[in-house]
Design an enzyme around this catalytic site. Structure first.
Site, PDB file in Angstrom:
ATOM      1  N   LEU A  16       1.002  -1.223  -0.024  1.00 20.71           N
ATOM      2  CA  LEU A  16       0.007  -0.025   0.097  1.00 20.71           C
ATOM      3  C   LEU A  16       0.825   1.438  -0.167  1.00 20.71           C
ATOM      4  O   LEU A  16       0.534   2.183  -0.630  1.00 20.71           O
ATOM      5  CB  LEU A  16      -0.921  -0.001   1.219  1.00 20.71           C
ATOM      6  CG  LEU A  16      -1.676  -1.361   1.500  1.00 20.71           C
ATOM      7  CD1 LEU A  16      -2.695  -0.890   2.633  1.00 20.71           C
ATOM      8  CD2 LEU A  16      -2.609  -1.553   0.159  1.00 20.71           C
ATOM      9  N   SER A 149      -7.025  -0.601  10.063  1.00 19.27           N
ATOM     10  CA  SER A 149      -7.292  -1.967   9.526  1.00 19.27           C
ATOM     11  C   SER A 149      -8.632  -2.077   9.836  1.00 19.27           C
ATOM     12  O   SER A 149      -9.123  -1.791  11.023  1.00 19.27           O
ATOM     13  CB  SER A 149      -6.312  -3.235  10.083  1.00 19.27           C
ATOM     14  OG  SER A 149      -7.261  -4.308   9.687  1.00 19.27           O
ATOM     15  N   TYR A 162      -2.687  -7.518  16.869  1.00 21.65           N
ATOM     16  CA  TYR A 162      -2.934  -6.820  15.650  1.00 21.65           C
ATOM     17  C   TYR A 162      -4.112  -5.729  15.642  1.00 21.65           C
ATOM     18  O   TYR A 162      -3.869  -4.247  15.431  1.00 21.65           O
ATOM     19  CB  TYR A 162      -3.048  -7.563  14.475  1.00 21.65           C
ATOM     20  CG  TYR A 162      -3.412  -6.804  13.279  1.00 21.65           C
ATOM     21  CD1 TYR A 162      -1.909  -6.223  12.504  1.00 21.65           C
ATOM     22  CD2 TYR A 162      -4.287  -6.645  12.381  1.00 21.65           C
ATOM     23  CE1 TYR A 162      -2.078  -5.739  11.330  1.00 21.65           C
ATOM     24  CE2 TYR A 162      -4.377  -6.251  11.232  1.00 21.65           C
ATOM     25  CZ  TYR A 162      -3.343  -5.468  10.696  1.00 21.65           C
ATOM     26  OH  TYR A 162      -3.424  -5.044   9.383  1.00 21.65           O
TER      27      TYR A 162
HETATM   28  N1  NAI Z   1      -2.879  -5.747   2.756  1.00 17.81           N
HETATM   29  C1  NAI Z   1      -4.145  -5.546   3.529  1.00 17.81           C
HETATM   30  O1  NAI Z   1      -5.056  -6.278   3.272  1.00 17.81           O
HETATM   31  C2  NAI Z   1      -3.992  -4.724   4.722  1.00 17.81           C
HETATM   32  C3  NAI Z   1      -3.081  -3.899   5.158  1.00 17.81           C
HETATM   33  N2  NAI Z   1      -3.176  -3.081   6.261  1.00 17.81           N
HETATM   34  C4  NAI Z   1      -2.018  -2.209   6.838  1.00 17.81           C
HETATM   35  O2  NAI Z   1      -1.583  -1.498   5.840  1.00 17.81           O
HETATM   36  C5  NAI Z   1      -0.284  -1.281   5.851  1.00 17.81           C
HETATM   37  C6  NAI Z   1       0.668  -1.520   4.783  1.00 17.81           C
HETATM   38  O3  NAI Z   1       0.371  -3.038   4.478  1.00 17.81           O
HETATM   39  P1  NAI Z   1       1.110  -3.781   3.196  1.00 17.81           P
HETATM   40  O4  NAI Z   1       1.162  -2.886   2.403  1.00 17.81           O
HETATM   41  O5  NAI Z   1      -0.191  -4.747   2.942  1.00 17.81           O
HETATM   42  O6  NAI Z   1       2.009  -4.861   3.722  1.00 17.81           O
HETATM   43  P2  NAI Z   1       3.434  -4.897   3.395  1.00 17.81           P
HETATM   44  O7  NAI Z   1       4.125  -5.989   4.157  1.00 17.81           O
HETATM   45  O8  NAI Z   1       3.591  -5.098   1.692  1.00 17.81           O
HETATM   46  O9  NAI Z   1       4.067  -3.512   3.629  1.00 17.81           O
HETATM   47  C7  NAI Z   1       4.555  -3.234   4.899  1.00 17.81           C
HETATM   48  C8  NAI Z   1       5.879  -2.222   4.814  1.00 17.81           C
HETATM   49  O10 NAI Z   1       6.199  -1.976   6.059  1.00 17.81           O
HETATM   50  C9  NAI Z   1       7.573  -1.945   6.526  1.00 17.81           C
HETATM   51  N3  NAI Z   1       7.998  -2.169   7.811  1.00 17.81           N
HETATM   52  C10 NAI Z   1       7.567  -3.063   8.682  1.00 17.81           C
HETATM   53  N4  NAI Z   1       8.090  -2.755   9.709  1.00 17.81           N
HETATM   54  C11 NAI Z   1       8.748  -1.559   9.738  1.00 17.81           C
HETATM   55  C12 NAI Z   1       9.339  -0.633  10.673  1.00 17.81           C
HETATM   56  N5  NAI Z   1       9.679  -1.165  12.132  1.00 17.81           N
HETATM   57  N6  NAI Z   1       9.926   0.526  10.162  1.00 17.81           N
HETATM   58  C13 NAI Z   1       9.726   0.671   8.905  1.00 17.81           C
HETATM   59  N7  NAI Z   1       9.245  -0.071   8.106  1.00 17.81           N
HETATM   60  C14 NAI Z   1       8.664  -1.140   8.522  1.00 17.81           C
HETATM   61  C15 NAI Z   1       7.963  -3.388   5.657  1.00 17.81           C
HETATM   62  O11 NAI Z   1       9.197  -3.444   5.565  1.00 17.81           O
HETATM   63  C16 NAI Z   1       6.973  -3.240   4.522  1.00 17.81           C
HETATM   64  O12 NAI Z   1       7.810  -2.612   3.546  1.00 17.81           O
HETATM   65  C17 NAI Z   1       0.291  -2.016   7.260  1.00 17.81           C
HETATM   66  O13 NAI Z   1       0.072  -1.075   8.320  1.00 17.81           O
HETATM   67  C18 NAI Z   1      -0.893  -3.021   7.254  1.00 17.81           C
HETATM   68  O14 NAI Z   1      -1.242  -3.470   8.728  1.00 17.81           O
HETATM   69  C19 NAI Z   1      -4.384  -2.935   6.719  1.00 17.81           C
HETATM   70  C20 NAI Z   1      -5.387  -3.866   6.526  1.00 17.81           C
HETATM   71  C21 NAI Z   1      -5.328  -4.565   5.362  1.00 17.81           C
HETATM   72  C1  LIG Z   2      -5.779 -14.126   9.316  1.00 18.18           C
HETATM   73  C2  LIG Z   2      -6.265 -13.641   7.929  1.00 18.18           C
HETATM   74  C3  LIG Z   2      -7.531 -14.286   7.384  1.00 18.18           C
HETATM   75  C4  LIG Z   2      -7.906 -15.755   7.476  1.00 18.18           C
HETATM   76  C5  LIG Z   2      -6.664 -16.299   6.600  1.00 18.18           C
HETATM   77  O1  LIG Z   2      -7.074 -17.337   5.899  1.00 18.18           O
HETATM   78  C6  LIG Z   2      -5.417 -15.758   6.705  1.00 18.18           C
HETATM   79  C7  LIG Z   2      -5.252 -14.596   7.024  1.00 18.18           C
HETATM   80  C8  LIG Z   2      -3.926 -14.068   7.123  1.00 18.18           C
HETATM   81  C9  LIG Z   2      -3.684 -12.539   6.696  1.00 18.18           C
HETATM   82  C10 LIG Z   2      -4.568 -11.602   7.464  1.00 18.18           C
HETATM   83  C11 LIG Z   2      -5.940 -12.271   7.278  1.00 18.18           C
HETATM   84  C12 LIG Z   2      -7.012 -11.342   7.859  1.00 18.18           C
HETATM   85  O2  LIG Z   2      -7.108 -11.471   9.198  1.00 18.18           O
HETATM   86  C13 LIG Z   2      -6.959 -10.003   7.523  1.00 18.18           C
HETATM   87  C14 LIG Z   2      -5.479  -9.516   7.575  1.00 18.18           C
HETATM   88  C15 LIG Z   2      -5.105  -9.233   9.075  1.00 18.18           C
HETATM   89  C16 LIG Z   2      -4.673 -10.370   6.971  1.00 18.18           C
HETATM   90  C17 LIG Z   2      -3.243  -9.585   6.650  1.00 18.18           C
HETATM   91  C18 LIG Z   2      -3.707  -8.122   6.477  1.00 18.18           C
HETATM   92  C19 LIG Z   2      -5.256  -8.135   6.915  1.00 18.18           C
HETATM   93  O3  LIG Z   2      -5.955  -7.909   5.697  1.00 18.18           O
HETATM   94  C20 LIG Z   2      -5.547  -7.005   7.932  1.00 18.18           C
HETATM   95  O4  LIG Z   2      -4.697  -6.214   8.165  1.00 18.18           O
HETATM   96  C21 LIG Z   2      -7.188  -6.512   7.719  1.00 18.18           C
HETATM   97  O5  LIG Z   2      -7.241  -5.717   8.399  1.00 18.18           O
END
Ligand code: NAI
Ligand SMILES: C[C@]12CCC(=O)C=C1CC[C@@H]1[C@@H]2[C@@H](O)C[C@@]2(C)[C@H]1CC[C@]2(O)C(=O)C=O
Length: 255
Positions: A16, A149, A162
């Site tokens: 993202l 999230s 989380y």
């Molecule tokens: N992918 C999804 O479905 C969802 C993601 N999120 C949130 O969105 C944000 C972005 O997630 P994604 O792009 O999916 O994950 P991603 O794993 O692709 O990117 C996360 C980035 O954060 C960096 N990071 C982790 N710890 C760090 C630290 N201590 N200091 C600096 N950088 C650090 C990682 O190196 C990585 O590049 C996260 O906060 C995640 O919790 C929330 C809801 C859904």
């Molecule tokens: C825990 C989840 C959902 C169930 C599954 O089969 C696998 C998973 C691992 C990745 C999780 C899944 C879900 O809880 C939503 C999150 C936590 C996902 C990683 C990012 C995620 O989409 C999120 O941050 C949603 O709020």
């Protein structure tokens, strides 16, 4: 559209955050990608060209974040928008009765440390630099956008750490927006549902299909670009402040 705008994106090397950095540059802005030294931030910045630079940071470190802000000022002369995307996803039940083992406290602490304290660290230090901007005609100096999230609201089994970390981000959005209102700095949080990023790509395809089926419409994982488009709208709309916006295709996570 964003000519002259300078953004700082944490977690900007991946998922993202990376899509957000790309969108800001595509719209004419300049961007500082901040991510862990081990990330592909350098490559991401190179791909975006001269309007982007990478600064390795750990969001939990005051020294690292101060250095990133100094580098932002030295290279681009200002900061208008900070987007907090850095985060980690952990999953474990509060007590594993099969193994007779409680949730690992260090893992809980790490999740809170990165997702909540790291986000706060970046907000508090960014506010100082954004606050130095001259206000626009509306009195606005800049915007801070955070990533929570849907787990902040409907946390599933195994998501105590989380969900607590993301609920903290939601909870601090309004008070920080109020703290910074006099300086004309807006604070808005996005609560994404399920997005196709490296965080999700570790899941096997059948599990992803199952997750997609749980999203009412559109019944698929979100694309990182769709997250970036909301960031763009938040930047453009001065009336959005102190709010958390769900971006989830009306998904409500089941237990
Ligand atoms: N992918 C999804 O479905 C969802 C993601 N999120 C949130 O969105 C944000 C972005 O997630 P994604 O792009 O999916 O994950 P991603 O794993 O692709 O990117 C996360 C980035 O954060 C960096 N990071 C982790 N710890 C760090 C630290 N201590 N200091 C600096 N950088 C650090 C990682 O190196 C990585 O590049 C996260 O906060 C995640 O919790 C929330 C809801 C859904
Ligand atoms: C825990 C989840 C959902 C169930 C599954 O089969 C696998 C998973 C691992 C990745 C999780 C899944 C879900 O809880 C939503 C999150 C936590 C996902 C990683 C990012 C995620 O989409 C999120 O941050 C949603 O709020």
């Amino acid at each position: 559209m964003f000519k002259g705008l300078v953004g700082l994106v944490t977690g900007g090397a991946s998922g993202l955050g990376r899509a957000t950095a790309e969108q800001l540059v595509k719209q004419g802005g300049r961007v500082v990608i901040c991510d862990l030294p081990s990330s592909s931030g350098q490559e991401a910045a190179k791909q975006l060209g001269e309007n982007s630079t990478f600064v390795p940071i750990d969001v939990t470190s005051e020294k690292d974040v101060k250095n990133a802000l100094q580098r932002t000022f030295d290279k681009f002369g200002r900061l208008d928008v900070t987007v907090n995307c850095a985060g980690v996803a952990t999953a474990a039940r509060v007590y594993n009765f099969k193994k007779d083992q409680p949730f690992d406290l260090k893992s809980f602490q790490k999740t809170i440390e990165v997702n909540l304290i790291g986000t706060f660290n970046v907000i508090r230090l960014s506010a100082g630099l954004i606050g130095k901007n001259a206000p626009d005609a509306d009195g606005q100096r800049g915007v801070i956008i955070n990533t929570a999230s849907v787990a902040a609201f409907d946390g599933q089994i195994g998501q105590a750490a989380y969900s607590a970390s993301k609920a903290g981000v939601v909870g601090m959005t309004l008070p920080i927006a109020r703290d910074l209102a006099k300086q004309g700095i807006r604070v808005v949080t996005i609560a994404p549902g399920l997005f196709r990023t490296p965080m999700m790509q570790s899941l096997p395809e059948p599990a992803i299909k199952q997750l997609e089926a749980s999203v009412p419409f559109p019944s698929r994982l979100g694309q990182p670009r769709e997250f970036a488009l909301l960031v763009q709208s938040i930047i453009q709309n001065p009336m959005l402040n102190g709010e958390t916006i769900r971006l989830d295709g009306s998904l409500r996570m089941q237990p």
